[in-house]
Design a protein around this motif. Sequence first.
Motif, PDB file in Angstrom:
ATOM      1  N   ASP A  45      -6.946  -7.838   2.547  1.00 33.34           N
ATOM      2  CA  ASP A  45      -6.718  -7.566   0.962  1.00 33.34           C
ATOM      3  C   ASP A  45      -5.140  -7.008   0.758  1.00 33.34           C
ATOM      4  OD1 ASP A  45      -9.303  -8.244   0.396  1.00 33.34           O
ATOM      5  OD2 ASP A  45     -10.019  -6.197   0.924  1.00 33.34           O
ATOM      6  N   ARG A  46      -4.194  -7.246   1.354  1.00 29.68           N
ATOM      7  CA  ARG A  46      -2.913  -6.782   1.011  1.00 29.68           C
ATOM      8  C   ARG A  46      -2.106  -8.049   1.118  1.00 29.68           C
ATOM      9  NH1 ARG A  46      -2.164  -1.806   0.233  1.00 29.68           N
ATOM     10  NH2 ARG A  46      -3.750  -0.333   0.887  1.00 29.68           N
ATOM     11  N   TYR A  47      -1.259  -8.227   0.200  1.00 33.58           N
ATOM     12  CA  TYR A  47      -0.130  -9.379  -0.033  1.00 33.58           C
ATOM     13  C   TYR A  47       1.097  -8.686  -0.228  1.00 33.58           C
ATOM     14  CZ  TYR A  47      -4.534 -11.651  -0.690  1.00 33.58           C
ATOM     15  OH  TYR A  47      -5.803 -11.967  -0.408  1.00 33.58           O
ATOM     16  N   ARG A  48       2.378  -9.594  -0.098  1.00 36.54           N
ATOM     17  CA  ARG A  48       3.715  -9.082  -0.412  1.00 36.54           C
ATOM     18  C   ARG A  48       4.370 -10.380  -1.070  1.00 36.54           C
ATOM     19  NH1 ARG A  48       5.885  -5.794   4.263  1.00 36.54           N
ATOM     20  NH2 ARG A  48       5.093  -4.334   3.067  1.00 36.54           N
ATOM     21  N   ILE A  49       5.116  -9.853  -1.901  1.00 39.30           N
ATOM     22  CA  ILE A  49       6.206 -10.919  -2.452  1.00 39.30           C
ATOM     23  C   ILE A  49       7.391 -10.301  -2.326  1.00 39.30           C
ATOM     24  CG2 ILE A  49       7.034 -12.120  -4.435  1.00 39.30           C
ATOM     25  CD1 ILE A  49       4.155 -11.426  -6.051  1.00 39.30           C
ATOM     26  N   THR A  50       8.184 -11.195  -1.803  1.00 41.75           N
ATOM     27  CA  THR A  50       9.573 -10.947  -1.256  1.00 41.75           C
ATOM     28  C   THR A  50      10.522 -11.986  -2.065  1.00 41.75           C
ATOM     29  OG1 THR A  50       9.233  -9.869   0.812  1.00 41.75           O
ATOM     30  CG2 THR A  50      11.474 -10.134   0.318  1.00 41.75           C
ATOM     31  N   LEU A  51      11.550 -11.062  -3.166  1.00 48.03           N
ATOM     32  CA  LEU A  51      12.238 -12.071  -3.896  1.00 48.03           C
ATOM     33  C   LEU A  51      13.884 -11.796  -3.594  1.00 48.03           C
ATOM     34  CD1 LEU A  51      10.022 -11.122  -6.326  1.00 48.03           C
ATOM     35  CD2 LEU A  51      11.178 -12.812  -7.248  1.00 48.03           C
ATOM     36  N   ALA A  52      14.330 -12.621  -3.262  1.00 47.95           N
ATOM     37  CA  ALA A  52      15.962 -12.408  -3.076  1.00 47.95           C
ATOM     38  C   ALA A  52      16.842 -12.505  -4.172  1.00 47.95           C
ATOM     39  CB  ALA A  52      16.715 -13.912  -2.254  1.00 47.95           C
ATOM     40  N   VAL A  53      17.278 -11.138  -4.685  1.00 51.86           N
ATOM     41  CA  VAL A  53      17.762 -11.062  -5.925  1.00 51.86           C
ATOM     42  C   VAL A  53      19.135 -10.361  -5.843  1.00 51.86           C
ATOM     43  CG1 VAL A  53      15.606 -10.678  -7.080  1.00 51.86           C
ATOM     44  CG2 VAL A  53      16.204  -8.728  -6.008  1.00 51.86           C
ATOM     45  N   ALA A  54      19.999 -10.795  -4.790  1.00 51.81           N
ATOM     46  CA  ALA A  54      21.138 -10.087  -4.571  1.00 51.81           C
ATOM     47  C   ALA A  54      22.055 -10.163  -5.645  1.00 51.81           C
ATOM     48  CB  ALA A  54      22.157 -11.324  -3.285  1.00 51.81           C
ATOM     49  N   GLY A  55      22.581  -9.147  -6.099  1.00 51.04           N
ATOM     50  CA  GLY A  55      23.459  -8.847  -7.199  1.00 51.04           C
ATOM     51  C   GLY A  55      23.001  -8.193  -8.256  1.00 51.04           C
ATOM     52  N   PHE A  56      21.606  -8.053  -8.165  1.00 50.51           N
ATOM     53  CA  PHE A  56      20.916  -7.451  -9.290  1.00 50.51           C
ATOM     54  C   PHE A  56      20.599  -5.940  -9.025  1.00 50.51           C
ATOM     55  CE2 PHE A  56      19.756 -11.808 -10.297  1.00 50.51           C
ATOM     56  CZ  PHE A  56      19.683 -11.673 -11.737  1.00 50.51           C
ATOM     57  N   SER A  57      20.823  -5.087  -9.845  1.00 52.77           N
ATOM     58  CA  SER A  57      20.722  -3.742  -9.844  1.00 52.77           C
ATOM     59  C   SER A  57      19.100  -3.489 -10.129  1.00 52.77           C
ATOM     60  CB  SER A  57      21.487  -2.603 -10.514  1.00 52.77           C
ATOM     61  OG  SER A  57      21.217  -2.813 -11.932  1.00 52.77           O
ATOM     62  N   ARG A  58      18.663  -2.390 -10.051  1.00 53.39           N
ATOM     63  CA  ARG A  58      17.292  -2.098 -10.174  1.00 53.39           C
ATOM     64  C   ARG A  58      17.094  -1.963 -11.910  1.00 53.39           C
ATOM     65  NH1 ARG A  58      15.773   3.976  -8.592  1.00 53.39           N
ATOM     66  NH2 ARG A  58      16.461   4.292 -10.651  1.00 53.39           N
ATOM     67  N   ASP A  59      18.105  -1.496 -12.465  1.00 56.13           N
ATOM     68  CA  ASP A  59      17.966  -1.397 -13.986  1.00 56.13           C
ATOM     69  C   ASP A  59      17.980  -3.038 -14.763  1.00 56.13           C
ATOM     70  OD1 ASP A  59      18.176   1.321 -13.804  1.00 56.13           O
ATOM     71  OD2 ASP A  59      20.142   1.398 -13.892  1.00 56.13           O
ATOM     72  N   GLU A  60      18.373  -3.806 -13.937  1.00 63.19           N
ATOM     73  CA  GLU A  60      18.450  -5.118 -14.511  1.00 63.19           C
ATOM     74  C   GLU A  60      17.219  -6.180 -14.176  1.00 63.19           C
ATOM     75  OE1 GLU A  60      23.095  -6.178 -14.229  1.00 63.19           O
ATOM     76  OE2 GLU A  60      22.169  -6.413 -12.205  1.00 63.19           O
ATOM     77  N   ILE A  61      16.418  -5.403 -13.422  1.00 59.96           N
ATOM     78  CA  ILE A  61      14.790  -6.208 -13.106  1.00 59.96           C
ATOM     79  C   ILE A  61      13.749  -5.371 -13.933  1.00 59.96           C
ATOM     80  CG2 ILE A  61      13.440  -6.736 -11.343  1.00 59.96           C
ATOM     81  CD1 ILE A  61      15.934  -6.820  -9.347  1.00 59.96           C
ATOM     82  N   GLU A  62      13.124  -6.203 -14.258  1.00 57.37           N
ATOM     83  CA  GLU A  62      11.842  -5.783 -14.713  1.00 57.37           C
ATOM     84  C   GLU A  62      10.439  -6.270 -14.305  1.00 57.37           C
ATOM     85  OE1 GLU A  62       9.795  -5.413 -19.339  1.00 57.37           O
ATOM     86  OE2 GLU A  62      12.145  -5.671 -19.098  1.00 57.37           O
ATOM     87  N   ILE A  63       9.627  -5.549 -13.918  1.00 55.85           N
ATOM     88  CA  ILE A  63       8.408  -6.147 -13.480  1.00 55.85           C
ATOM     89  C   ILE A  63       7.284  -5.863 -14.171  1.00 55.85           C
ATOM     90  CG2 ILE A  63       6.708  -5.928 -11.465  1.00 55.85           C
ATOM     91  CD1 ILE A  63       9.006  -5.267  -9.774  1.00 55.85           C
ATOM     92  N   THR A  64       6.488  -6.558 -14.882  1.00 51.56           N
ATOM     93  CA  THR A  64       5.323  -6.355 -15.869  1.00 51.56           C
ATOM     94  C   THR A  64       4.282  -7.078 -15.269  1.00 51.56           C
ATOM     95  OG1 THR A  64       7.020  -6.740 -17.546  1.00 51.56           O
ATOM     96  CG2 THR A  64       4.739  -6.846 -17.918  1.00 51.56           C
ATOM     97  N   ALA A  65       3.081  -6.249 -15.183  1.00 57.72           N
ATOM     98  CA  ALA A  65       1.910  -6.672 -14.528  1.00 57.72           C
ATOM     99  C   ALA A  65       0.809  -6.650 -15.657  1.00 57.72           C
ATOM    100  CB  ALA A  65       1.492  -5.571 -13.373  1.00 57.72           C
ATOM    101  N   GLN A  66       0.271  -7.900 -15.737  1.00 63.24           N
ATOM    102  CA  GLN A  66      -0.886  -8.168 -17.030  1.00 63.24           C
ATOM    103  C   GLN A  66      -2.069  -8.701 -16.132  1.00 63.24           C
ATOM    104  OE1 GLN A  66       0.554 -10.712 -19.465  1.00 63.24           O
ATOM    105  NE2 GLN A  66       2.466  -9.555 -20.265  1.00 63.24           N
ATOM    106  N   GLN A  67      -3.227  -8.588 -16.837  1.00 62.91           N
ATOM    107  CA  GLN A  67      -4.359  -9.214 -16.185  1.00 62.91           C
ATOM    108  C   GLN A  67      -4.088 -10.650 -15.632  1.00 62.91           C
ATOM    109  OE1 GLN A  67      -7.947  -9.121 -18.437  1.00 62.91           O
ATOM    110  NE2 GLN A  67      -9.085 -10.021 -16.915  1.00 62.91           N
TER     111      GLN A  67
END
Length: 155
Positions: A45-67
């Motif tokens: 019951d556990r999954y992982r998504i790994t995205l290669a986002v080289a050059g992006f800072s934490r402030d430039e990425i937004e994660i939104t979880a909806q239903q």
Amino acid sequence: MRLDLTPYRRSTIGFDRLFDMLESNARAATAENYPPFNLERIADDRYRITLAVAGFSRDEIEITAQQNLLLVAGKKDDKAANANFLHIGIANRSFERRFELADFVFVEDARLNDGLLVIDLVREVPEAMKPKSIAIKTGAPLAAVESNADATKAA
């Protein structure tokens, strides 16, 4: 490649959302594949998504979880647009990546480290939805016992 699920749509009821999702994912598969990502099953019951986002800072990425939807977006500002590059080999553009989630799958954690955005997901099925064992009893049903008692009192 075109995915035609019409024969299945005619013979099933209530699977419209699944067929819509399969068709939209088939169309999106031919679209741009940026940023690259891995999908991993960690446990049942556990999954992982790994995205290669080289050059992006934490402030430039937004994660939104909806239903049933996880949206990961990266917004790059144009500070480097004025730079005098001789070669640009590192993708430095904004992106939006959508992941369809099954019922009861939630984001547990998200971390950015060494150019990789790791999002951990967990499936938490509510207790009311989990299978449960039903005890088997012997004898007459309770309603029959009560009906017999009422009939005896009336007589």
